[in-house]
Design a protein around this motif. Structure first.
Motif, PDB file in Angstrom:
ATOM      1  N   UNK A 156       0.840  -1.181   0.000  1.00 21.13           N
ATOM      2  CA  UNK A 156       0.000   0.000   0.000  1.00 21.13           C
ATOM      3  C   UNK A 156       0.883   1.242   0.000  1.00 21.13           C
ATOM      4  N   UNK A 157       0.441   2.272  -0.694  1.00 21.71           N
ATOM      5  CA  UNK A 157       1.128   3.558  -0.695  1.00 21.71           C
ATOM      6  C   UNK A 157       0.268   4.550   0.069  1.00 21.71           C
ATOM      7  N   UNK A 158       0.840   5.178   1.091  1.00 25.27           N
ATOM      8  CA  UNK A 158       0.078   6.081   1.948  1.00 25.27           C
ATOM      9  C   UNK A 158       0.771   7.434   2.047  1.00 25.27           C
ATOM     10  N   UNK A 159      -0.002   8.500   1.885  1.00 24.08           N
ATOM     11  CA  UNK A 159       0.471   9.845   2.138  1.00 24.08           C
ATOM     12  C   UNK A 159      -0.443  10.486   3.177  1.00 24.08           C
ATOM     13  N   UNK A 160       0.121  11.314   4.083  1.00 30.22           N
ATOM     14  CA  UNK A 160      -0.657  11.813   5.223  1.00 30.22           C
ATOM     15  C   UNK A 160      -1.997  12.445   4.879  1.00 30.22           C
ATOM     16  N   UNK A 161      -2.053  13.251   3.836  1.00 26.42           N
ATOM     17  CA  UNK A 161      -3.297  13.951   3.525  1.00 26.42           C
ATOM     18  C   UNK A 161      -4.180  13.192   2.543  1.00 26.42           C
ATOM     19  N   UNK A 162      -3.708  12.027   2.101  1.00 26.01           N
ATOM     20  CA  UNK A 162      -4.407  11.320   1.029  1.00 26.01           C
ATOM     21  C   UNK A 162      -4.919   9.944   1.429  1.00 26.01           C
ATOM     22  N   UNK A 163      -4.661   9.541   2.665  1.00 25.08           N
ATOM     23  CA  UNK A 163      -4.959   8.175   3.084  1.00 25.08           C
ATOM     24  C   UNK A 163      -5.779   8.172   4.365  1.00 25.08           C
ATOM     25  N   UNK A 164      -6.737   7.265   4.441  1.00 25.81           N
ATOM     26  CA  UNK A 164      -7.485   7.009   5.668  1.00 25.81           C
ATOM     27  C   UNK A 164      -7.228   5.553   6.043  1.00 25.81           C
ATOM     28  N   UNK A 165      -6.623   5.357   7.195  1.00 26.82           N
ATOM     29  CA  UNK A 165      -6.273   4.009   7.640  1.00 26.82           C
ATOM     30  C   UNK A 165      -6.851   3.777   9.033  1.00 26.82           C
ATOM     31  N   UNK A 166      -7.391   2.587   9.248  1.00 22.00           N
ATOM     32  CA  UNK A 166      -7.873   2.240  10.590  1.00 22.00           C
ATOM     33  C   UNK A 166      -7.599   0.768  10.864  1.00 22.00           C
ATOM     34  N   UNK A 167      -7.545   0.446  12.144  1.00 25.70           N
ATOM     35  CA  UNK A 167      -7.370  -0.933  12.592  1.00 25.70           C
ATOM     36  C   UNK A 167      -8.497  -1.309  13.531  1.00 25.70           C
ATOM     37  N   UNK A 168      -8.946  -2.535  13.427  1.00 21.91           N
ATOM     38  CA  UNK A 168      -9.832  -3.136  14.422  1.00 21.91           C
ATOM     39  C   UNK A 168      -9.061  -4.254  15.109  1.00 21.91           C
ATOM     40  N   UNK A 169      -8.967  -4.193  16.420  1.00 21.73           N
ATOM     41  CA  UNK A 169      -8.399  -5.290  17.204  1.00 21.73           C
ATOM     42  C   UNK A 169      -9.554  -5.894  17.983  1.00 21.73           C
ATOM     43  N   UNK A 170      -9.932  -7.133  17.644  1.00 25.81           N
ATOM     44  CA  UNK A 170     -11.156  -7.729  18.178  1.00 25.81           C
ATOM     45  C   UNK A 170     -10.873  -9.113  18.742  1.00 25.81           C
ATOM     46  N   UNK A 171     -11.640  -9.536  19.747  1.00 24.85           N
ATOM     47  CA  UNK A 171     -11.494 -10.904  20.248  1.00 24.85           C
ATOM     48  C   UNK A 171     -11.807 -11.927  19.156  1.00 24.85           C
ATOM     49  N   UNK A 172     -11.106 -13.038  19.189  1.00 26.66           N
ATOM     50  CA  UNK A 172     -11.334 -14.103  18.219  1.00 26.66           C
ATOM     51  C   UNK A 172     -12.789 -14.561  18.217  1.00 26.66           C
ATOM     52  N   UNK A 173     -13.430 -14.496  19.373  1.00 29.22           N
ATOM     53  CA  UNK A 173     -14.812 -14.977  19.476  1.00 29.22           C
ATOM     54  C   UNK A 173     -15.772 -14.181  18.604  1.00 29.22           C
ATOM     55  N   UNK A 185      -6.986  -4.535   9.567  1.00 24.55           N
ATOM     56  CA  UNK A 185      -6.731  -3.134   9.253  1.00 24.55           C
ATOM     57  C   UNK A 185      -7.017  -2.848   7.784  1.00 24.55           C
ATOM     58  N   UNK A 186      -7.435  -1.602   7.535  1.00 20.05           N
ATOM     59  CA  UNK A 186      -7.902  -1.187   6.216  1.00 20.05           C
ATOM     60  C   UNK A 186      -7.251   0.139   5.839  1.00 20.05           C
ATOM     61  N   UNK A 187      -6.742   0.212   4.621  1.00 15.71           N
ATOM     62  CA  UNK A 187      -6.229   1.464   4.076  1.00 15.71           C
ATOM     63  C   UNK A 187      -7.150   1.912   2.953  1.00 15.71           C
ATOM     64  N   UNK A 188      -7.676   3.139   3.094  1.00 19.03           N
ATOM     65  CA  UNK A 188      -8.623   3.701   2.140  1.00 19.03           C
ATOM     66  C   UNK A 188      -7.963   4.882   1.424  1.00 19.03           C
ATOM     67  N   UNK A 189      -8.260   5.022   0.143  1.00 13.77           N
ATOM     68  CA  UNK A 189      -7.706   6.121  -0.640  1.00 13.77           C
ATOM     69  C   UNK A 189      -8.666   7.301  -0.624  1.00 13.77           C
ATOM     70  N   UNK A 190      -8.307   8.325   0.176  1.00 15.32           N
ATOM     71  CA  UNK A 190      -9.085   9.564   0.134  1.00 15.32           C
ATOM     72  C   UNK A 190      -8.726  10.344  -1.129  1.00 15.32           C
ATOM     73  N   UNK A 191      -7.454  10.399  -1.413  1.00 17.55           N
ATOM     74  CA  UNK A 191      -6.935  11.005  -2.642  1.00 17.55           C
ATOM     75  C   UNK A 191      -5.705  10.200  -3.011  1.00 17.55           C
ATOM     76  N   UNK A 192      -5.174  10.392  -4.193  1.00 17.40           N
ATOM     77  CA  UNK A 192      -3.994   9.607  -4.564  1.00 17.40           C
ATOM     78  C   UNK A 192      -3.226  10.293  -5.678  1.00 17.40           C
ATOM     79  N   UNK A 193      -1.917  10.264  -5.532  1.00 17.88           N
ATOM     80  CA  UNK A 193      -1.029  10.712  -6.594  1.00 17.88           C
ATOM     81  C   UNK A 193      -0.626   9.456  -7.364  1.00 17.88           C
ATOM     82  N   UNK A 194      -1.376   9.151  -8.406  1.00 16.27           N
ATOM     83  CA  UNK A 194      -1.179   7.893  -9.126  1.00 16.27           C
ATOM     84  C   UNK A 194       0.198   7.809  -9.764  1.00 16.27           C
ATOM     85  N   UNK A 195       0.705   8.933 -10.273  1.00 22.60           N
ATOM     86  CA  UNK A 195       2.030   8.915 -10.891  1.00 22.60           C
ATOM     87  C   UNK A 195       3.103   8.581  -9.860  1.00 22.60           C
TER      88      UNK A 195
END
Length: 354
Positions: A178-195, A260-270
């Motif tokens: 994944x390519x992430x830039x501070x103003x262009x990426x939304x990332x979050x993690x879920x830490x959940x019980x196996x149950x 965990x999930x990385x979402x593209x809010x914006x992206x510099x494709x080049x």
């Protein structure tokens, strides 16, 4: 025994049952789905009655399909979804509402520290010392994050990352780069019980843990769906990718799941193409000829500032499952900083698959 399963893109299925002599008894299926004709619900119950308790999801779904009237119409419901609810009942799976969820949303942090925090927080959930946690990341530098099993030189263009000042880190979960830039990426993690994902296949757990964010996007007017195995897509392109890691609990106990999930809010494709090596096989697998067309940013689809998208996502989670503000404890931060020093900022870990 009681099991619930929210079918991705569909409705809630609830199953109550008993087990006697190794077989399912007194099976009752319910939910907010639509089903015609009325007697089809009785056929589903009858199909499950007497099934061996060790019957897997595929075989349970086959029993249901064979018993349904030919005229049956199911909306928001599938035979597989009912089967999953049965398996969750048998596994005594927990539900989202069983927990007091905690939110961590801190100031920008380094890519290596984010990798370490994921490991530490998930281990704390596995040990029962921390409640299930939603952590929203803020980045202090652009980064390429490669999967645990990826080859560094096959995925990363060394000259490109150096030229653009991009940090390369390796995470503990599998999956792609994944390519992430501070103003262009939304990332979050879920830490959940196996149950929480008991009774679900590995693939089904992705869809199950992604469902809340699909609904959050829907609240913002975006029709998105889970695209196996680990993408979130819309009609105009992919907007996110997920990865998971299972962490064993103390003394080999049930443990926890990091999602965990990385979402593209914006992206510099080049720039992305200059720091990542994206091969023809990957393009073919995604059904597109250009990496630039693989991702369609949330900025264009929502018209909202990045922070507004994040706030709406958090509020959507809070409305559905409850969420209180928390923080990384001093002990957790100390352990994470030590992992940065010994692992995640260490060339030996980053290049463990050269």
């Amino acid at each position: 025994m009681h099991g619930e399963y929210k079918i991705p893109g569909g409705k809630l299925v609830v199953v109550d049952l008993e087990v006697e002599g190794g077989a399912l008894r007194d099976v009752r299926v319910a939910g907010d789905f639509f089903l015609e004709p009325d007697e089809a619900i009785l056929a589903i119950d009858a199909a499950l009655e007497g099934a061996p308790a060790n019957t897997d999801t595929v075989a349970l779904a086959a029993r249901i399909d064979a018993a349904l009237p030919e005229s049956t119409v199911m909306l928001g419901l599938t035979s597989e979804g009912v089967a999953v609810a049965v398996r969750r009942a048998l596994a005594q799976a927990t539900e989202w509402s069983d927990y007091d969820w905690q939110l961590i949303h801190d100031a920008p942090q380094s890519p290596a520290l984010h990798m370490a925090l994921d490991e530490v927080i998930t281990a704390e959930v596995a040990a029962g010392r921390r409640p299930p946690t939603l952590r929203v990341w803020e980045w202090d530098a652009p980064a390429v994050i490669i999967g645990s099993f990826q080859s560094l030189r096959n995925e990363v263009d060394a000259e490109g990352v150096q030229r653009h000042g991009v940090t390369v880190v390796r995470r503990i979960s599998g999956g792609g780069a994944m390519f992430a830039e501070p103003s262009s990426t939304i990332t979050y993690s879920l830490a959940v019980p196996q149950s929480l994902v008991s009774g679900l296949s590995f693939a089904d757990s992705y869809a199950y843990l992604d469902d809340w964010v699909l609904e959050a996007l829907g609240d913002m007017g975006i029709k998105a769906w889970y695209q196996p195995l680990n993408d979130i897509a819309t009609e105009v392109g992919k907007i996110a990718g997920a990865a998971q890691k299972r962490v064993v609990g103390p003394d080999g106990g049930p443990g926890a799941v990091l999602h965990h999930v990385t979402m593209s809010y914006d992206i510099d494709a080049d720039k992305m193409l200059e720091v990542l090596r994206i091969g023809k096989e990957k393009m073919s697998d995604k059904g597109t000829k250009s990496a630039k067309k693989r991702v369609d940013p949330l900025r264009r689809q929502t018209g909202l500032p990045r922070q507004a998208v994040i706030e709406r996502m958090i509020e959507s989670f809070r409305n559905r499952h409850g969420l209180t503000r928390g923080e990384v404890t001093p002990e957790e931060l100390a352990r994470a900083e030590e992992l940065v020093r010994t692992k995640f900022a260490n060339d030996e870990w980053t290049a463990r698959v050269p």
